[in-house]
Design an enzyme around this catalytic site. Structure first.
Site, PDB file in Angstrom:
ATOM      1  CD  GLU A 130     -18.907  20.417  81.638  1.00  8.21           C
ATOM      2  OE1 GLU A 130     -19.966  19.808  81.853  1.00  8.21           O
ATOM      3  OE2 GLU A 130     -17.842  19.866  81.333  1.00  8.21           O
ATOM      4  CB  THR A 182     -17.385  18.041  88.112  1.00  2.00           C
ATOM      5  OG1 THR A 182     -17.504  16.909  87.258  1.00  2.00           O
ATOM      6  CG2 THR A 182     -16.298  18.948  87.583  1.00  2.00           C
TER       7      THR A 182
HETATM    8  N1  HSE Z   1     -11.231  20.029  83.836  1.00  2.77           N
HETATM    9  C1  HSE Z   1     -12.352  19.662  84.621  1.00  2.77           C
HETATM   10  C2  HSE Z   1     -11.865  19.197  85.977  1.00  2.77           C
HETATM   11  C3  HSE Z   1     -13.087  18.553  83.940  1.00  2.77           C
HETATM   12  O1  HSE Z   1     -10.912  18.413  86.009  1.00  2.77           O
HETATM   13  O2  HSE Z   1     -12.426  19.614  86.983  1.00  2.77           O
HETATM   14  C4  HSE Z   1     -14.268  18.073  84.710  1.00  2.77           C
HETATM   15  O3  HSE Z   1     -14.970  17.170  83.947  1.00  2.77           O
END
Ligand code: HSE
Length: 308
Positions: A130, A182
């Site tokens: 990730e 992201t």
């Molecule tokens: N918690 C992370 C964000 C999840 O919101 O950036 C990304 O998939």
């Protein structure tokens, strides 16, 4: 090596789930990625991707193979080699944990071949996959995809994950035709937040955990607010406010952003077909965006489909 081939299916998930930025995750019943791993000569790594998305096939750039390599490394299996096939069930950059699903699939498939039973090692390796994509190590999607149900990263440093079995409710997911990376969605967040916003999120997040434990769907829906990320990120999702309003008018109990977006999800205990149509129409009318949508439920985590 215990086995020569393992196939793992690994589900989509909704990170943050309202107020739980980088902490909450809800595992979805579908869609799922299918990762098949076959043993190969030591140091040989090959990746093939099929299904609905083009993702890197370079083993060092693909989250699933990277996570599988990290898993082997963490257990001292320098002699590992594999050929991997990933059948993508979801589109990357859509806000439903595509990279986490692949990472968990890769790490769990490698653990299965190597006879590794410790799920914490799988979690750690998947989080590294990730990190490769998002630039930050966060456990919310990978925890939900691995363990299933509703998960809380209650201590990221100690890798403490709480698991709560959620009640059954409908999750309407609408993914507009825009990609949100992201990495970028994290970069637009402020370094500091107001105390009042932090306090609001603390209250909503605490209420959410209680509502999940009580299996109280209306209470879950009423604790989906967020002051820490969505106010900044909704600019990346044209039409977000209109889609939210349309879902609530069509009978949704609550609405929020899926992970870092652009997916928007609504929860309901009936009428999901009407809510789904209303949300898709609102994306089209307010922002000119086509979308894909589906209805699912909270689901179980990654599972070994076959091993030989
Ligand atoms: N918690 C992370 C964000 C999840 O919101 O950036 C990304 O998939």
């Amino acid at each position: 090596m215990r086995y020569s081939k393992a196939a793992v299916s690994s589900p989509a998930s909704i990170a943050n789930f309202g107020p739980g930025f980088d902490s909450f995750g809800l595992c979805l019943d579908m869609p799922r990625d299918l990762v098949t791993l076959r043993c190969a000569a030591a140091g040989t790594f090959q990746v093939k991707v099929t299904g609905r998305a083009a993702i890197p096939t370079d083993p060092l750039k693909n989250t699933a193979s990277y996570a599988a390599m990290k898993l082997a490394e963490s257990c001292g299996h320098e002699d590992f080699g594999f050929s991997m096939t990933i059948k993508k069930g979801m589109k990357p950059g859509s806000g439903i944990g595509s990279s986490a699903a692949s990472s968990v699939g890769g790490a769990l498939a490698a653990a299965t071949l190597l006879g590794v039973k410790d799920k914490k090692l799988v979690l750690e390796a998947a989080a590294k996959g990730e990190e490769l994509i998002s630039g930050a190590m966060h456990f919310d999607n990978v925890a939900a995809a691995l363990y299933g149900g509703f998960t809380v990263v209650s201590d990221a440093r100690a890798r403490t994950i709480l698991q709560i079995r959620p009640p059954r409710f409908e999750v309407v997911v609408v993914v507009p035709d825009v990609t949100v990376e992201t990495r970028r969605a994290r970069a637009i967040l402020p370094e500091k937040v107001h105390m009042r916003d932090a306090v609001s999120n603390l209250s909503w997040a605490s209420g959410m955990v209680h509502a999940m434990m009580k299996r109280d769907v209306p209470a879950i829906a009423s604790h989906l607010d967020d002051s820490l990320s969505i106010p900044y990120r909704k600019s990346l999702v044209p039409g977000y406010d209109a889609v939210r309003e349309s879902a609530l008018s069509a009978g949704a109990l609550g609405v929020s952003l899926g992970g870092s977006g652009p997916a928007v999800f609504a929860i309901a205990t009936g009428g999901s077909a009407k809510i789904r149509l209303a949300m898709a129409r609102a994306f089209k009318e307010s922002a000119g965006l086509e979308s894909e949508s589906f209805v699912t439920f909270p689901g179980e985590g990654a599972r070994i489909e076959s091993v030989s």
